[in-house]
Design an enzyme around this catalytic site. Structure first.
Site, PDB file in Angstrom:
ATOM      1  N   GLU A  71       0.876  -1.187   0.000  1.00 12.33           N
ATOM      2  CA  GLU A  71       0.000   0.000   0.000  1.00 12.33           C
ATOM      3  C   GLU A  71       0.902   1.222   0.000  1.00 12.33           C
ATOM      4  O   GLU A  71       1.004   1.944   0.978  1.00 12.33           O
ATOM      5  CB  GLU A  71      -0.929   0.000   1.225  1.00 12.33           C
ATOM      6  CG  GLU A  71      -1.995   1.093   1.173  1.00 12.33           C
ATOM      7  CD  GLU A  71      -2.573   1.435   2.539  1.00 12.33           C
ATOM      8  OE1 GLU A  71      -3.082   0.531   3.212  1.00 12.33           O
ATOM      9  OE2 GLU A  71      -2.501   2.611   2.930  1.00 12.33           O
ATOM     10  N   HIS A  86      -9.256   1.554   0.263  1.00 11.32           N
ATOM     11  CA  HIS A  86      -8.343   2.410   1.019  1.00 11.32           C
ATOM     12  C   HIS A  86      -9.131   3.543   1.675  1.00 11.32           C
ATOM     13  O   HIS A  86     -10.146   3.977   1.131  1.00 11.32           O
ATOM     14  CB  HIS A  86      -7.290   2.980   0.050  1.00 11.32           C
ATOM     15  CG  HIS A  86      -6.200   3.756   0.715  1.00 11.32           C
ATOM     16  ND1 HIS A  86      -6.351   5.081   1.074  1.00 11.32           N
ATOM     17  CD2 HIS A  86      -4.956   3.394   1.079  1.00 11.32           C
ATOM     18  CE1 HIS A  86      -5.229   5.493   1.646  1.00 11.32           C
ATOM     19  NE2 HIS A  86      -4.364   4.493   1.657  1.00 11.32           N
ATOM     20  N   ASP A 138       2.804   1.942   3.906  1.00 16.22           N
ATOM     21  CA  ASP A 138       2.075   3.194   3.689  1.00 16.22           C
ATOM     22  C   ASP A 138       3.062   4.325   3.385  1.00 16.22           C
ATOM     23  O   ASP A 138       2.846   5.474   3.762  1.00 16.22           O
ATOM     24  CB  ASP A 138       1.169   3.569   4.862  1.00 16.22           C
ATOM     25  CG  ASP A 138      -0.095   4.304   4.407  1.00 16.22           C
ATOM     26  OD1 ASP A 138      -0.231   4.561   3.191  1.00 16.22           O
ATOM     27  OD2 ASP A 138      -0.936   4.630   5.259  1.00 16.22           O
TER      28      ASP A 138
HETATM   29 MN    MN Z   1      -2.325   4.475   2.492  1.00 12.09          MN
END
Ligand code: MN
Length: 380
Positions: free
Chosen positions: A54, A210, A331
């Site tokens: 991600e 998301h 992330d």
């Molecule tokens: Mn993210």
């Protein structure tokens, strides 16, 4: 939103997180074999690929379009259009790859940072969806052993997005699509959005659900500072329960959905959700779903560790869902990829489980070994 450094972040484990707590968690179904720092692979090269799934980027075109709708005011609602996070978001070249090398990440699954194109007018959103997917494909071609990606989706036009997802997967080689939760306050349980879900199921690729800033009904109740740490989980967790509750997963029985942030609090609530669902539907004599909420969740959803590479939630999530449902993510660049890897290496689970989280599971769910350049592995 934090920068991509580790300053100011406490990495001290709570005193309560001791050996007894770990072994107790192991008894619930985890495979705890080592305390942090014992038996981890932190010191050397791992015996498996480390795939981070991600990881965000943006483009100058997306930034320009976002600035226009935000009237030039930096706003999380329109994406991080200013500030220290912007340069690493724009860099899908040498700087990002240097960060990956420093962290020990082999492959990033790239996705356009939230809210994607979902805050833009329909025509512009569709045009930017297509051009950004071409950009992702070109980025992967430039670094074929380091990147793969998820297609931008524009729920403002579900039919055009279904066609584009097909092109993105079958022509461009992307591994699924990403939707940043609500679009103008509407969720994917609305039948008008279902052509996109139908396309994902037919293509046998997952949709990454998301977060973005909570929908207006939710965001109004957020105190400053809690929009992300609390609001994002409430937003996507609500979205997940809407999909389950509306019977969308009966309609698309092979649909795979990936959610980040260790499941947006759903895994630890699963038993309570089942229990009170049965109580509530019984009390008010409401029709029940074909299956328990937890059964839909355990069948259709995979969770990633994005922004949540902490041992207690990981062990709890493995206990609730099983090791095959958990996937590593950092992330980046909203979080430090280096810290995320260090935390994962130190997790109190078996090295074999780390291999599943970082390599086996993402490869299966995103179909990464279906012709991924540089891969020596067989198709799953
Ligand atoms: Mn993210």
């Amino acid at each position: 939103m934090s920068g991509n450094d580790s300053s100011g972040r406490s990495r001290t484990r709570p005193a309560a997180w001791n050996r007894r707590a770990l072994l107790g968690a192991a008894a619930l179904g985890g495979a705890v074999t080592a305390l942090p720092g014992q038996g981890s692979t932190a010191a050397g090269p791992a015996a498996y690929r480390r795939i981070s799934c991600e990881e965000a980027f943006t483009t100058a075109e997306i930034v320009e379009a976002s600035r226009a709708v935000a009237h030039g005011v930096p706003s999380m609602r329109s994406g991080p259009i200013a500030g220290p996070i912007l340069p690493p978001l724009l860099d899908v070249g040498a700087g990002r790859i240097a960060d990956m090398d420093a962290a020990g990440v082999d492959i990033q699954i790239l996705s356009l940072t939230a809210p994607g194109v979902q805050h833009l007018e329909k025509g512009l959103a569709v045009a930017l969806m297509r051009s950004t997917n071409d950009y992702i494909a070109a980025t992967i071609r430039a670094h074929p052993t380091r990147y793969t990606g998820l297609a931008v989706m524009a729920p403002q036009d579900p039919a055009a997005t279904a066609v584009e997802l097909d092109r993105a997967v079958r022509t461009l080689g992307l591994r699924g699509g990403i939707i940043n939760s609500h679009t103008a306050g509407e969720y994917l349980d609305e039948p008008k959005f279902w052509p996109m879900l139908e396309a994902a199921q037919a293509l046998d690729v997952p949709i990454y659900l998301h977060p973005r800033d909570p929908a207006p009904d939710l965001s109004g109740s957020m105190l400053p500072g809690f929009a992300v740490g609390w609001g994002y989980g409430v937003e996507v967790g609500t979205h997940v329960l809407r999909l389950i509750g509306a019977g969308v997963l009966d309609r698309f029985p092979r649909l795979r959905i990936v959610i980040g942030h260790m499941g947006e609090t759903i895994p630890v609530l699963l038993d309570r959700i089942d229990n009170r669902y049965l109580w509530e539907t019984g009390l008010f004599n409401r029709p029940r779903l074909a299956r328990l909420p937890s059964e839909y969740f355990r069948t259709h959803f995979w969770v990633t560790t994005s922004g949540m590479n902490y041992p207690a939630p990981l062990v709890a999530t493995i206990a609730q869902l099983g090791i095959d449902r958990v996937i590593f993510a950092a992330d980046y660049p909203l979080e430090s990829e280096r810290d995320a890897v260090r935390e994962m290496n130190a997790m109190p689970i078996a090295d074999e489980d780390k291999r599943k989280i970082c390599d086996t599971n993402p490869a299966l769910v995103f179909g990464l070994d279906r012709g991924l350049p540089g891969s020596t592995k067989q198709e799953p």
